[in-house]
Design an enzyme around this catalytic site. Sequence first.
Site, PDB file in Angstrom:
ATOM      1  CD  GLU A  34     -78.093  -0.528 -19.796  1.00 32.53           C
ATOM      2  OE1 GLU A  34     -76.994  -0.127 -19.928  1.00 32.53           O
ATOM      3  OE2 GLU A  34     -78.557  -1.792 -19.862  1.00 32.53           O
ATOM      4  N   GLY A  39     -76.897   2.706 -15.698  1.00 32.22           N
ATOM      5  CA  GLY A  39     -75.928   2.658 -14.788  1.00 32.22           C
ATOM      6  C   GLY A  39     -75.089   1.471 -14.639  1.00 32.22           C
ATOM      7  N   GLY A  40     -75.720   0.337 -15.210  1.00 28.06           N
ATOM      8  CA  GLY A  40     -74.903  -0.796 -15.443  1.00 28.06           C
ATOM      9  C   GLY A  40     -74.494  -1.565 -14.245  1.00 28.06           C
ATOM     10  CB  CYS A  42     -70.665   0.373 -10.831  1.00 25.08           C
ATOM     11  SG  CYS A  42     -69.850   1.154  -9.512  1.00 25.08           S
ATOM     12  CG  HIS A 441     -50.703  10.787  15.988  1.00 23.93           C
ATOM     13  ND1 HIS A 441     -50.258   9.492  15.917  1.00 23.93           N
ATOM     14  CD2 HIS A 441     -51.288  11.043  17.060  1.00 23.93           C
ATOM     15  CE1 HIS A 441     -50.636   8.982  17.256  1.00 23.93           C
ATOM     16  NE2 HIS A 441     -51.129  10.096  17.738  1.00 23.93           N
TER      17      HIS A 441
HETATM   18  C1  LIG Z   1     -70.553  -7.707  -7.067  1.00 25.89           C
HETATM   19  C2  LIG Z   1     -69.729  -6.655  -7.823  1.00 25.89           C
HETATM   20  C3  LIG Z   1     -68.894  -5.843  -7.182  1.00 25.89           C
HETATM   21  C4  LIG Z   1     -68.158  -4.765  -7.483  1.00 25.89           C
HETATM   22  N1  LIG Z   1     -67.602  -4.046  -6.776  1.00 25.89           N
HETATM   23  C5  LIG Z   1     -66.673  -3.066  -7.129  1.00 25.89           C
HETATM   24  C6  LIG Z   1     -66.342  -2.149  -6.549  1.00 25.89           C
HETATM   25  O1  LIG Z   1     -66.351  -2.204  -5.213  1.00 25.89           O
HETATM   26  N2  LIG Z   1     -65.242  -1.263  -7.096  1.00 25.89           N
HETATM   27  C7  LIG Z   1     -64.838  -1.236  -8.261  1.00 25.89           C
HETATM   28  O2  LIG Z   1     -64.109  -0.480  -8.881  1.00 25.89           O
HETATM   29  N3  LIG Z   1     -65.682  -2.370  -8.966  1.00 25.89           N
HETATM   30  C8  LIG Z   1     -66.462  -3.218  -8.490  1.00 25.89           C
HETATM   31  N4  LIG Z   1     -67.034  -4.083  -9.582  1.00 25.89           N
HETATM   32  C9  LIG Z   1     -66.617  -4.090 -10.795  1.00 25.89           C
HETATM   33  C10 LIG Z   1     -67.514  -2.750 -11.608  1.00 25.89           C
HETATM   34  O3  LIG Z   1     -69.022  -2.904 -11.281  1.00 25.89           O
HETATM   35  C11 LIG Z   1     -67.456  -2.938 -13.206  1.00 25.89           C
HETATM   36  O4  LIG Z   1     -65.940  -2.911 -13.375  1.00 25.89           O
HETATM   37  C12 LIG Z   1     -67.991  -1.470 -13.607  1.00 25.89           C
HETATM   38  O5  LIG Z   1     -69.535  -1.467 -13.623  1.00 25.89           O
HETATM   39  C13 LIG Z   1     -67.647  -1.198 -14.911  1.00 25.89           C
HETATM   40  O6  LIG Z   1     -68.299  -1.790 -15.927  1.00 25.89           O
HETATM   41  P1  LIG Z   1     -68.352  -1.199 -17.446  1.00 25.89           P
HETATM   42  O7  LIG Z   1     -68.597   0.191 -17.300  1.00 25.89           O
HETATM   43  O8  LIG Z   1     -67.630  -1.939 -18.198  1.00 25.89           O
HETATM   44  O9  LIG Z   1     -69.968  -1.511 -17.778  1.00 25.89           O
HETATM   45  P2  LIG Z   1     -71.091  -2.137 -17.022  1.00 25.89           P
HETATM   46  O10 LIG Z   1     -71.260  -1.462 -15.690  1.00 25.89           O
HETATM   47  O11 LIG Z   1     -71.157  -3.693 -16.867  1.00 25.89           O
HETATM   48  O12 LIG Z   1     -72.539  -1.807 -17.729  1.00 25.89           O
HETATM   49  C14 LIG Z   1     -72.575  -2.285 -19.104  1.00 25.89           C
HETATM   50  C15 LIG Z   1     -73.980  -1.870 -19.535  1.00 25.89           C
HETATM   51  O13 LIG Z   1     -74.240  -2.451 -20.871  1.00 25.89           O
HETATM   52  C16 LIG Z   1     -75.440  -3.018 -21.071  1.00 25.89           C
HETATM   53  N5  LIG Z   1     -75.439  -3.707 -22.460  1.00 25.89           N
HETATM   54  C17 LIG Z   1     -74.856  -4.969 -22.429  1.00 25.89           C
HETATM   55  N6  LIG Z   1     -74.909  -5.264 -23.693  1.00 25.89           N
HETATM   56  C18 LIG Z   1     -76.043  -4.527 -24.282  1.00 25.89           C
HETATM   57  C19 LIG Z   1     -76.405  -4.260 -25.743  1.00 25.89           C
HETATM   58  N7  LIG Z   1     -76.136  -5.265 -26.366  1.00 25.89           N
HETATM   59  N8  LIG Z   1     -77.267  -3.245 -25.913  1.00 25.89           N
HETATM   60  C20 LIG Z   1     -77.370  -2.510 -25.146  1.00 25.89           C
HETATM   61  N9  LIG Z   1     -77.217  -2.695 -23.691  1.00 25.89           N
HETATM   62  C21 LIG Z   1     -76.191  -3.342 -23.386  1.00 25.89           C
HETATM   63  C22 LIG Z   1     -75.647  -3.662 -19.746  1.00 25.89           C
HETATM   64  O14 LIG Z   1     -77.163  -3.993 -19.418  1.00 25.89           O
HETATM   65  C23 LIG Z   1     -75.131  -2.765 -18.813  1.00 25.89           C
HETATM   66  O15 LIG Z   1     -76.105  -1.917 -18.102  1.00 25.89           O
HETATM   67  C24 LIG Z   1     -67.917  -4.961  -8.858  1.00 25.89           C
HETATM   68  C25 LIG Z   1     -68.729  -5.859  -9.595  1.00 25.89           C
HETATM   69  C26 LIG Z   1     -69.426  -6.772  -9.142  1.00 25.89           C
HETATM   70  C27 LIG Z   1     -70.274  -7.801  -9.967  1.00 25.89           C
END
Ligand SMILES: Cc1cc2nc3c(=O)[nH]c(=O)nc-3n(C[C@H](O)[C@H](O)[C@H](O)COP(=O)(O)OP(=O)(O)OC[C@H]3O[C@@H](n4cnc5c(N)ncnc54)[C@H](O)[C@@H]3O)c2cc1C
Length: 459
Positions: A34, A39-40, A42, A441
């Site tokens: 990471e 946790g990325g 979400c 209900h």
């Molecule tokens: C404002 C907002 C609100 C949202 N609300 C919702 C919601 O209510 N409900 C819902 O279902 N979804 C929601 N989403 C969408 C949801 O957050 C994403 O679909 C979800 O996080 C899935 O992401 P992911 O698993 O693809 O990766 P992500 O969660 O994006 O994580 C990817 C991770 O990889 C890391 N990374 C990237 N490149 C590299 C690299 N080269 N080397 C090492 N690490 C790297 C990043 O730093 C990141 O931590 C929302 C999104 C946003 C922006």
Amino acid sequence: MSTRFDAIIIGTGQAGPPLAGRLTAAGMSVAIIERKLIGGTCVNTGCTPTKTLVASAYAAHLARRAADYGVTLGDPVGVDMKAVKARKDAVSGNARRGLENWLKGMERCTVYEDHATFISPHEVRVGDETLVSDRIFINVGGRANVPDMPGVNQVKHLTNTTILDLDILPRHLVVIGGSYVGLEFAQMYRRFGSEVTVVEMSERLVHREDEDVSDAIRDILENEGIAIRCKAECISFAPRGEDIAVGVDCLEGEPEIIGSHVLLAVGRHPNTDDLGLEAAGVATDKRGYITVDDQLRTNVPGIWALGDCNGRGAFTHTSYNDFEIVAANLLDNDPRKVSDRIVAYALYIDPPLGRVGMTEADARKSGRRVLVGERPMTRVSRAVEKGETQGFMKALVDADSKEILGASILGTGGDEAIHCILDVMYAKAPYTTIQRAVHIHPTVSELIPTILGELKPLA
Ligand SMILES: Cc1cc2nc3c(=O)[nH]c(=O)nc-3n(C[C@H](O)[C@H](O)[C@H](O)COP(=O)(O)OP(=O)(O)OC[C@H]3O[C@@H](n4cnc5c(N)ncnc54)[C@H](O)[C@@H]3O)c2cc1C
């Protein structure tokens, strides 16, 4: 230095960590990498912080409406933005720390905190180290688009990430983009007390939804005093003293809006451009999404792509489902696939929109004989009793097969009630199954059998 693992996971989004859990439990050694916050999106900048803020905004809204319920409060209702941010940081921080502790304490799992790049189909560079594996899982997610609009780099602008650092109230927030992310922030800041304008290029808000859904959402937001400017085809930015002038070449209204803050909420871009995919020979489409098959395998044997970066979903639940599909195929001899997934999501304005399956436009295009059942929330007792009667519910069914094609519930509890339709769709049961179920209900869900009993041909 090079270290071999049974599996490498790049990114700790919604698929990577649970996959690390399954793979290590199966006895494999796993490296998970990471570059930023565990946790990325979400957990840190997406669902968790925004829904926490939406909850604060709802509390402010309800407090202002307290007298409607016979409750007396001080006037005006105050919002302490520092406390709002502190609550958001605590909820999001707890979620991140919980995940981090879990991963770091996981047997056979090594967590690397740095940027990862492919140097060959089986090798990943992290800092000074080379990690080697025959199984590499990409879960790198996406980031906010900064569109190439005139003047965008001459003004201070916010994205869904940087707006989360605010602990002050913008005087006038101009939100560029009238879709999910933009509308949630627009309503929450209006409820916190900002003047808010939403600028949208299309003819209507959330333009992929049915027109009646878009129109009802517009009404909900306008009733709260949010200004909406659609058909803004030539958006531009220029500094104006301390403020920002946003040019909106709309057919109606003023050609310029002066805001104190601008939020760019115009889509997301996959984090695939700095991953060295070319060194591994992994193919992407022209927007940068990694191309995958129905079991999330890329074109390179031994490399999978999960979550938002494969363009097959854009939600936490779709990313988590990607994990389930990969784990089922690899570890359980269960051939789960992406095409088994039914489209489902929610828009967390208040009241929320819960959505599954086809829109009316999709249903028409499918060439089927379509029936529709609808009901305004003013005729749902639970909504009336709660004093939250905005919105409506609607379900589409196939007149011949009796299968449910799709539904929209825009109304209080819509994000929850939609699941009784979703589950019946997964069960591939006819709509008559729900019609005969006796629901509790007073709930929003109890009216779903009713609307399915009042179907008429889709006009
Ligand atoms: C404002 C907002 C609100 C949202 N609300 C919702 C919601 O209510 N409900 C819902 O279902 N979804 C929601 N989403 C969408 C949801 O957050 C994403 O679909 C979800 O996080 C899935 O992401 P992911 O698993 O693809 O990766 P992500 O969660 O994006 O994580 C990817 C991770 O990889 C890391 N990374 C990237 N490149 C590299 C690299 N080269 N080397 C090492 N690490 C790297 C990043 O730093 C990141 O931590 C929302 C999104 C946003 C922006």
